[in-house]
Design a protein around this motif. Structure first.
Motif, PDB file in Angstrom:
ATOM      1  N   HIS A 168      34.619  -8.855 -81.736  1.00  0.00           N
ATOM      2  CA  HIS A 168      34.066  -8.026 -80.665  1.00  0.00           C
ATOM      3  C   HIS A 168      34.918  -6.770 -80.512  1.00  0.00           C
ATOM      4  O   HIS A 168      36.087  -6.751 -80.903  1.00  0.00           O
ATOM      5  N   ASP A 169      34.321  -5.738 -79.959  1.00  0.00           N
ATOM      6  CA  ASP A 169      35.076  -4.510 -79.751  1.00  0.00           C
ATOM      7  C   ASP A 169      36.202  -4.748 -78.741  1.00  0.00           C
ATOM      8  O   ASP A 169      36.364  -5.849 -78.222  1.00  0.00           O
ATOM      9  N   GLY A 192      31.028   2.621 -59.971  1.00  0.00           N
ATOM     10  CA  GLY A 192      30.734   3.583 -61.021  1.00  0.00           C
ATOM     11  C   GLY A 192      30.386   2.988 -62.368  1.00  0.00           C
ATOM     12  O   GLY A 192      30.688   1.822 -62.659  1.00  0.00           O
ATOM     13  N   TYR A 193      29.754   3.833 -63.150  1.00  0.00           N
ATOM     14  CA  TYR A 193      29.430   3.544 -64.538  1.00  0.00           C
ATOM     15  C   TYR A 193      30.098   4.604 -65.402  1.00  0.00           C
ATOM     16  O   TYR A 193      30.029   5.802 -65.090  1.00  0.00           O
ATOM     17  N   VAL A 194      30.748   4.183 -66.473  1.00  0.00           N
ATOM     18  CA  VAL A 194      31.371   5.109 -67.410  1.00  0.00           C
ATOM     19  C   VAL A 194      30.746   4.871 -68.783  1.00  0.00           C
ATOM     20  O   VAL A 194      30.748   3.740 -69.291  1.00  0.00           O
ATOM     21  N   GLY A 195      30.205   5.920 -69.386  1.00  0.00           N
ATOM     22  CA  GLY A 195      29.630   5.751 -70.717  1.00  0.00           C
ATOM     23  C   GLY A 195      28.525   6.745 -71.014  1.00  0.00           C
ATOM     24  O   GLY A 195      28.320   7.730 -70.299  1.00  0.00           O
ATOM     25  N   SER A 196      27.805   6.453 -72.066  1.00  0.00           N
ATOM     26  CA  SER A 196      26.740   7.321 -72.545  1.00  0.00           C
ATOM     27  C   SER A 196      25.537   7.300 -71.603  1.00  0.00           C
ATOM     28  O   SER A 196      25.320   6.333 -70.866  1.00  0.00           O
ATOM     29  N   PRO A 283      29.789  -3.285 -76.262  1.00  0.00           N
ATOM     30  CA  PRO A 283      30.075  -1.946 -75.719  1.00  0.00           C
ATOM     31  C   PRO A 283      31.552  -1.702 -75.420  1.00  0.00           C
ATOM     32  O   PRO A 283      32.205  -2.490 -74.738  1.00  0.00           O
ATOM     33  N   LEU A 284      32.049  -0.566 -75.906  1.00  0.00           N
ATOM     34  CA  LEU A 284      33.446  -0.214 -75.687  1.00  0.00           C
ATOM     35  C   LEU A 284      33.794  -0.156 -74.203  1.00  0.00           C
ATOM     36  O   LEU A 284      34.856  -0.622 -73.774  1.00  0.00           O
ATOM     37  N   LYS A 285      32.914   0.444 -73.409  1.00  0.00           N
ATOM     38  CA  LYS A 285      33.240   0.650 -71.997  1.00  0.00           C
ATOM     39  C   LYS A 285      33.357  -0.663 -71.242  1.00  0.00           C
ATOM     40  O   LYS A 285      34.123  -0.767 -70.274  1.00  0.00           O
ATOM     41  N   LEU A 286      32.631  -1.678 -71.659  1.00  0.00           N
ATOM     42  CA  LEU A 286      32.747  -2.970 -71.006  1.00  0.00           C
ATOM     43  C   LEU A 286      34.172  -3.507 -71.134  1.00  0.00           C
ATOM     44  O   LEU A 286      34.753  -4.034 -70.175  1.00  0.00           O
ATOM     45  N   PHE A 287      34.760  -3.346 -72.319  1.00  0.00           N
ATOM     46  CA  PHE A 287      36.128  -3.815 -72.533  1.00  0.00           C
ATOM     47  C   PHE A 287      37.136  -2.950 -71.786  1.00  0.00           C
ATOM     48  O   PHE A 287      38.174  -3.441 -71.335  1.00  0.00           O
ATOM     49  N   GLU A 288      36.821  -1.662 -71.632  1.00  0.00           N
ATOM     50  CA  GLU A 288      37.702  -0.795 -70.860  1.00  0.00           C
ATOM     51  C   GLU A 288      37.657  -1.154 -69.373  1.00  0.00           C
ATOM     52  O   GLU A 288      38.671  -1.063 -68.675  1.00  0.00           O
TER      53      GLU A 288
END
Length: 367
Positions: A168-169, A192-196, A283-288
């Protein structure tokens, strides 16, 4: 080991692909490996590239150049990488997320790893993967979800489960000293939401929540200018702030300021080229979010349940059920104990299983 990472990434860029590639190379470097990254370099200032991605300057960057003709770039990469691999047999391992780059490197006889984020999409992609995966230099396939591994095993019956590694990422643990962004009203929960802002990422869900929950402040970090402008025109809520794209190095200051992180992915997520990645995404942002230790409300899909467990390290809700989204948000904002429990567990799961350092070690283990 001496590793060569072949990519079709543009560095730097706002694309998640470039973040993923740079973070993996950084992890390889931090793991004691010599790493050379071949990519399309978009800046004359390499130092600024390392700063933007918070990456080690020990990464050697090689600019593959371009033909200037988009349709020929794939062929051009194949021949360039064939030449690089053949003339640099000092490498112990070749790694690539681009199947056409890897085709050019196979003749070197150096073991090769291919990382896939979707199954082959076209007939040409299928033939390319078949050629690579049957070649004597093919070492293994890396995929980002168990769902994607299952898809490859179903489509290519000659592959064995042992040839495919699920990785996983990931994310880096943030610097605890990073300054928090100044967001929203005082003494008001910040969500908030961070991402595309690509179709299916769910930014519209966040905007609708802002309209139905005026007692909270909502933030969207990311997106191209025209996408941000369109959302701002469609949802002129006073408690909704659209920040637009920020550099990856600045993301953590926004995450630090949030009380709740939102991941409103939908059942179909369309990315460049029209590909729907919803079944396979990691998704990268989920891990962030997890790395930042934030309580998360996320859409409930099987691919997301590979990472998150509702009431354990997040709250999972039906992707389009606005009432359930509202209830989950109110539940978190009304309970500091629950928020702390979910955020703490998410951070623990990330730090023990999903850092880039852990990932980089797993994908080459045993080679």
């Amino acid at each position: 080991m001496n590793l060569l990472y072949l990519s079709d990434s543009y560095i730097p860029s706002s694309m998640a692909n470039s973040v993923h590639v740079m973070k993996m190379c950084n992890a390889f470097a931090n793991g004691g490996h010599d790493i050379t990254l071949s990519c399309y370099i978009e800046s004359d200032d390499q130092e600024s590239i390392f700063v933007a991605y918070e990456a080690s300057p020990q990464i050697k960057l090689f600019d593959i150049g371009t033909t200037g003709v988009a349709g020929l770039r794939r062929i051009f990469r194949t021949f360039v990488y064939r030449k690089i691999a053949a003339s640099n047999r000092r490498f112990d391992l070749i790694y690539s997320r681009d199947i056409y780059s890897l085709i050019g490197a196979l003749s070197s006889g150096i073991p090769c790893i291919f990382e896939a984020h979707t199954p082959p999409r076209t007939r040409l992609d299928h033939h390319a993967f078949h050629y690579v995966s049957k070649h004597r230099s093919f070492a293994r396939l890396v995929v980002i979800t168990q769902a994607l591994k299952d898809a490859f095993l179903e489509q290519y019956d000659y592959l064995t489960p042992e040839q495919i590694v699920v990785a996983h990422d990931g994310a880096d643990l943030p610097n605890p000293d990073v300054k928090s962004a100044n967001l929203g009203r005082d003494n008001v929960p910040q969500l908030g939401y961070v991402g595309s802002l690509k179709p299916g990422k769910g930014a519209e869900i966040v905007c609708e929540l802002a309209g139905s929950l005026p007692e909270y402040d909502f933030h969207i970090v990311g997106g191209e200018v025209h996408q941000v402008d369109a959302l701002r025109d469609a949802y002129p809520h006073t408690n909704l702030t659209l920040h637009g794209h920020v550099s990856h190095a600045e993301v953590n200051k926004y995450l630090k300021a949030l009380d709740v992180a939102l991941f409103p992915m939908q059942s179909s997520v369309i990315v460049s080229g029209g590909t729907d990645i919803a079944k396979w995404t990691s998704p990268l942002k989920l891990f962030e979010y997890m790395a930042a230790g934030k309580p998360i409300v996320a859409s409930d899909f099987s691919v997301i349940r590979e990472i998150l467990t509702s009431e354990t390290n997040a709250l999972l809700v039906p992707a389009t059920d606005m009432q359930q989204w509202q209830l989950a948000i109110q539940k978190l904002c009304g309970s500091d104990a629950l928020s702390k429990k979910l955020g703490t567990q998410a951070h623990h799961d990330l730090s023990s299983r999903y850092t880039w350092q852990v990932r980089s070690a797993n994908v080459i283990q045993g080679l």
